[in-house]
Design an enzyme around this catalytic site. Structure first.
Site, short mmCIF file in Angstrom:
data_model
loop_
_atom_site.label_atom_id
_atom_site.label_comp_id
_atom_site.label_asym_id
_atom_site.label_seq_id
_atom_site.Cartn_x
_atom_site.Cartn_y
_atom_site.Cartn_z
N ILE A 14 51.24 -0.82 -27.98
CA ILE A 14 51.15 -1.16 -29.40
C ILE A 14 51.48 -2.64 -29.60
N THR A 133 59.70 5.86 -34.52
CA THR A 133 58.78 6.98 -34.29
C THR A 133 59.05 8.17 -35.23
N ASP A 134 58.04 9.01 -35.39
CA ASP A 134 58.22 10.25 -36.16
C ASP A 134 59.10 11.25 -35.42
N GLU A 135 59.26 11.06 -34.09
CA GLU A 135 59.97 12.06 -33.29
C GLU A 135 61.45 12.16 -33.65
N TYR A 159 64.43 10.69 -25.32
CA TYR A 159 63.67 9.58 -25.94
C TYR A 159 63.93 9.51 -27.43
N ALA A 161 66.23 10.88 -29.20
CA ALA A 161 67.64 10.65 -29.53
C ALA A 161 67.98 9.16 -29.39
N LYS A 163 65.86 6.67 -29.75
CA LYS A 163 65.21 5.97 -30.87
C LYS A 163 65.99 6.21 -32.17
N ASN A 188 51.93 9.49 -33.60
CA ASN A 188 51.28 9.19 -32.31
C ASN A 188 50.14 8.19 -32.46
N LEU A 199 48.92 11.27 -23.41
CA LEU A 199 47.89 12.32 -23.39
C LEU A 199 46.45 11.78 -23.32
N PRO A 214 46.18 18.30 -17.18
CA PRO A 214 47.36 19.14 -17.38
C PRO A 214 47.71 19.31 -18.85
N ARG A 223 50.04 17.04 -33.15
CA ARG A 223 50.49 15.66 -33.35
C ARG A 223 49.63 15.04 -34.46
P1 NAD Z 1 54.84 0.98 -24.16
O1 NAD Z 1 55.68 1.71 -23.17
O2 NAD Z 1 53.38 0.84 -23.91
O3 NAD Z 1 55.42 -0.48 -24.38
C1 NAD Z 1 56.79 -0.77 -24.37
C2 NAD Z 1 56.97 -2.19 -23.88
O4 NAD Z 1 58.38 -2.50 -23.86
C3 NAD Z 1 56.46 -2.42 -22.46
O5 NAD Z 1 55.65 -3.55 -22.42
C4 NAD Z 1 57.72 -2.59 -21.64
O6 NAD Z 1 57.56 -3.45 -20.51
C5 NAD Z 1 58.66 -3.21 -22.67
N1 NAD Z 1 60.07 -3.00 -22.31
C6 NAD Z 1 60.66 -1.85 -21.87
N2 NAD Z 1 61.96 -2.09 -21.61
C7 NAD Z 1 62.20 -3.39 -21.90
C8 NAD Z 1 63.35 -4.22 -21.83
N3 NAD Z 1 64.53 -3.73 -21.43
N4 NAD Z 1 63.24 -5.52 -22.19
C9 NAD Z 1 62.05 -6.02 -22.59
N5 NAD Z 1 60.91 -5.29 -22.68
C10 NAD Z 1 61.00 -3.98 -22.33
O7 NAD Z 1 55.11 1.70 -25.55
P2 NAD Z 1 54.28 1.71 -26.91
O8 NAD Z 1 53.58 3.00 -27.00
O9 NAD Z 1 53.54 0.46 -27.04
O10 NAD Z 1 55.48 1.76 -27.95
C11 NAD Z 1 55.98 0.58 -28.56
C12 NAD Z 1 57.03 0.94 -29.59
O11 NAD Z 1 56.46 1.79 -30.58
C13 NAD Z 1 58.21 1.72 -29.01
O12 NAD Z 1 59.39 1.28 -29.65
C14 NAD Z 1 57.92 3.16 -29.36
O13 NAD Z 1 59.11 3.89 -29.50
C15 NAD Z 1 57.21 3.00 -30.69
N6 NAD Z 1 56.24 4.05 -31.05
C16 NAD Z 1 55.25 4.41 -30.20
C17 NAD Z 1 54.32 5.36 -30.60
C18 NAD Z 1 53.19 5.80 -29.70
O14 NAD Z 1 52.47 6.73 -30.04
N7 NAD Z 1 52.94 5.15 -28.59
C19 NAD Z 1 54.44 5.95 -31.85
C20 NAD Z 1 55.48 5.56 -32.70
C21 NAD Z 1 56.37 4.60 -32.29
O1 TDX Z 2 49.89 15.55 -19.49
C1 TDX Z 2 50.15 15.81 -20.66
N1 TDX Z 2 49.85 17.06 -21.15
C2 TDX Z 2 50.13 17.45 -22.43
O2 TDX Z 2 49.86 18.59 -22.82
C3 TDX Z 2 50.76 14.87 -21.55
C4 TDX Z 2 51.10 13.48 -21.07
C5 TDX Z 2 51.03 15.26 -22.84
N2 TDX Z 2 50.74 16.51 -23.26
C6 TDX Z 2 51.09 16.90 -24.66
C7 TDX Z 2 52.54 16.67 -25.02
C8 TDX Z 2 52.47 16.33 -26.49
O3 TDX Z 2 52.49 17.51 -27.26
O4 TDX Z 2 50.34 16.05 -25.53
C9 TDX Z 2 51.12 15.64 -26.65
C10 TDX Z 2 51.20 14.13 -26.66
O5 TDX Z 2 51.99 13.76 -25.55
P1 TDX Z 2 52.35 12.22 -25.26
O6 TDX Z 2 51.10 11.44 -25.18
O7 TDX Z 2 53.29 12.19 -24.10
O8 TDX Z 2 53.06 11.79 -26.63
P2 TDX Z 2 54.34 12.37 -27.40
O9 TDX Z 2 55.26 13.10 -26.52
O10 TDX Z 2 53.82 13.09 -28.62
O11 TDX Z 2 55.04 10.98 -27.85
C11 TDX Z 2 54.23 9.88 -28.31
O12 TDX Z 2 54.23 9.80 -29.70
C12 TDX Z 2 55.37 9.34 -30.34
C13 TDX Z 2 54.67 8.57 -27.70
O13 TDX Z 2 54.71 8.70 -26.28
C14 TDX Z 2 56.01 8.14 -28.24
O14 TDX Z 2 56.37 6.86 -27.73
C15 TDX Z 2 55.90 8.07 -29.73
O15 TDX Z 2 57.16 7.77 -30.28
#
Ligand code: NAD
Ligand code: TDX
Length: 357
Positions: A14, A133-135, A159, A161, A163, A188, A199, A214, A223
């Site tokens: 993101i 996050t919504d989690e 995770y 907890a 956040k 998500n 996923l 899987p 989600r």
């Molecule tokens: P991501 O894992 O792709 O990116 C996280 C980044 O943080 C990576 O580039 C990683 O190298 C960097 N990072 C990790 N530890 C670090 C540290 N100690 N110092 C500096 N950099 C560090 O994750 P994302 O999906 O892009 O998520 C970004 C943010 O958005 C997170 O805070 C996550 O909780 C939040 N978020 C994600 C989602 C989602 O669906 N992916 C949804 C809601 C909120």
């Molecule tokens: O292999 C898989 N099989 C499967 O069934 C994976 C990786 C996931 N899943 C399921 C678990 C979840 O119900 O799919 C759903 C989505 O899983 P993830 O992509 O791991 O996302 P989720 O656990 O919902 O969390 C994501 O959304 C909120 C992000 O990873 C978080 O960073 C964000 O805060």
């Protein structure tokens, strides 16, 4: 006056989408601080590195001296904090890294920013935007109403907890010190540059590679999916329009069961791979494999986004079918981006996470 921004985690999924979005629309300094660990990838921002106003710093948000130096020398007035350990499955296997980065790292940034904001005389335009996050709200059953900004926190994984803890710290810095923090809680995300442990990209790659798909438990978990570009516009609007101390939920009004996403991806891949000159090794649907459920697996998330709609006029614009199609096209045409992530360097990581499957 243009904002001078520090974007933590800006080379992750993101964060890198946001950095690109921001650079296309704003002038002013853009400094990315990222540890460039397994999920942070220099290639995610390679197209921005020739801009003089852009700087990518490899470093840890827990390194107070480094954060202090960046805030001062780069004259930062705005922090947008994405950096985190972000994968629920990894938090089950190794929670310590989540507490370190998500809790201690956020605390380190808040303290460093408080110091700078105070020494500069508490300027009104300073902002610290914490991305969450919504989690943190826990799990919904089928009939529960969607999460609002006042839903009590009930995180269920290490995770979420971690956040939740960081959200509480960001909130406390506003209430205790008057520091201008903002918090967004988003559902998500999907789209280009997402690391293939999550996923949607995991399923896309496994279909191309002919590997099992899987699906945890019965595949009925729900989600609320949002295209990453919509998340970027929401963050930008919160930054420009929200009042210090505000909290906003962000989501796609788009609740989908996991198994339905997997079916859609199978269909899209089957249709789009040949058009891109890619021969799929196996019929995608035959690869679907139901596996033991994720421990503590939240059943359903859904975001009530009426507050951000009403206050800031933000709404998502992507339609899920179009967004998924665009995302599948991206993974089909960016093998050069994801192939290195399957290399020896990452093999141990995948093995730890998924065993031999
Ligand atoms: P991501 O894992 O792709 O990116 C996280 C980044 O943080 C990576 O580039 C990683 O190298 C960097 N990072 C990790 N530890 C670090 C540290 N100690 N110092 C500096 N950099 C560090 O994750 P994302 O999906 O892009 O998520 C970004 C943010 O958005 C997170 O805070 C996550 O909780 C939040 N978020 C994600 C989602 C989602 O669906 N992916 C949804 C809601 C909120
Ligand atoms: O292999 C898989 N099989 C499967 O069934 C994976 C990786 C996931 N899943 C399921 C678990 C979840 O119900 O799919 C759903 C989505 O899983 P993830 O992509 O791991 O996302 P989720 O656990 O919902 O969390 C994501 O959304 C909120 C992000 O990873 C978080 O960073 C964000 O805060």
């Amino acid at each position: 006056m243009p904002k001078q921004v520090l974007i933590t985690g800006g080379a992750g999924f993101i964060g890198s989408n946001f950095v690109r979005h921001w650079c296309q629309r704003h002038t002013g300094r853009v400094v990315v601080l990222d540890i460039l660990g397994y999920a942070g990838n220099r290639a995610n921002v390679a197209d921005l590195e020739d801009q003089a106003r852009f700087r990518l710093v490899k470093g840890d948000i827990c390194d107070r001296a480094l954060v202090d130096e960046l805030l001062t020398t780069e004259q930062i007035d705005t922090v947008i904090h994405f950096a985190a350990e972000s994968h629920v499955d990894r938090s089950i296997l190794g929670p310590a890294a989540f507490v370190q980065t998500n809790v201690v790292g956020t605390f380190t940034l808040l303290e460093a920013f408080r110091d700078r904001w105070q020494t500069q005389g508490k300027p009104h335009h300073y902002r610290f935007l914490h991305i969450s996050t919504d989690e943190v709200y826990g799990s919904l059953s089928a009939d529960d109403p969607a999460f609002t900004e006042t839903t009590p926190y009930a995180p269920n994984s290490p995770y979420s907890a971690s956040k939740a803890s960081s959200d509480h710290l960001a909130r406390a810095y506003f209430h205790t010190y008057g520091m201008p923090t903002l918090i967004t809680n988003c559902s998500n995300n999907y789209g280009p540059y997402q690391f293939p442990e999550k996923l949607i990209p995991l399923m896309c790659l496994n279909i191309m590679l002919g590997k099992p798909l899987p699906v945890y438990g019965d595949g009925q978990n729900v989600r609320d999916w949002l295209h990453v570009s919509d998340h970027c516009t929401a963050i930008e609007q919160v930054l420009h329009q929200a009042e210090p101390g505000d909290v906003y939920n962000i989501g796609g009004n788009n609740q989908v069961k996991n198994i339905d996403i997997v079916y859609q991806l199978c269909e899209l891949m089957g249709e789009m791979a040949p058009a891109n000159g890619i021969e799929l090794p196996k019929t995608p649907r035959e690869l679907i494999t139901f596996i033991a459920d994720r421990p503590g697996h939240d059943r359903r998330y859904a975001m009530d986004i009426s507050k951000i709609k009403r206050d800031l006029g933000w709404s998502p614009v992507y339609n899920f079918t179009d967004g998924l199609r665009q995302t599948v096209a991206w993974y089909l045409t960016h093998r050069d981006w994801w192939q290195p992530l399957l290399s020896a360097e990452y093999q141990g990581y995948y093995k730890n996470l998924y065993g031999d499957r």
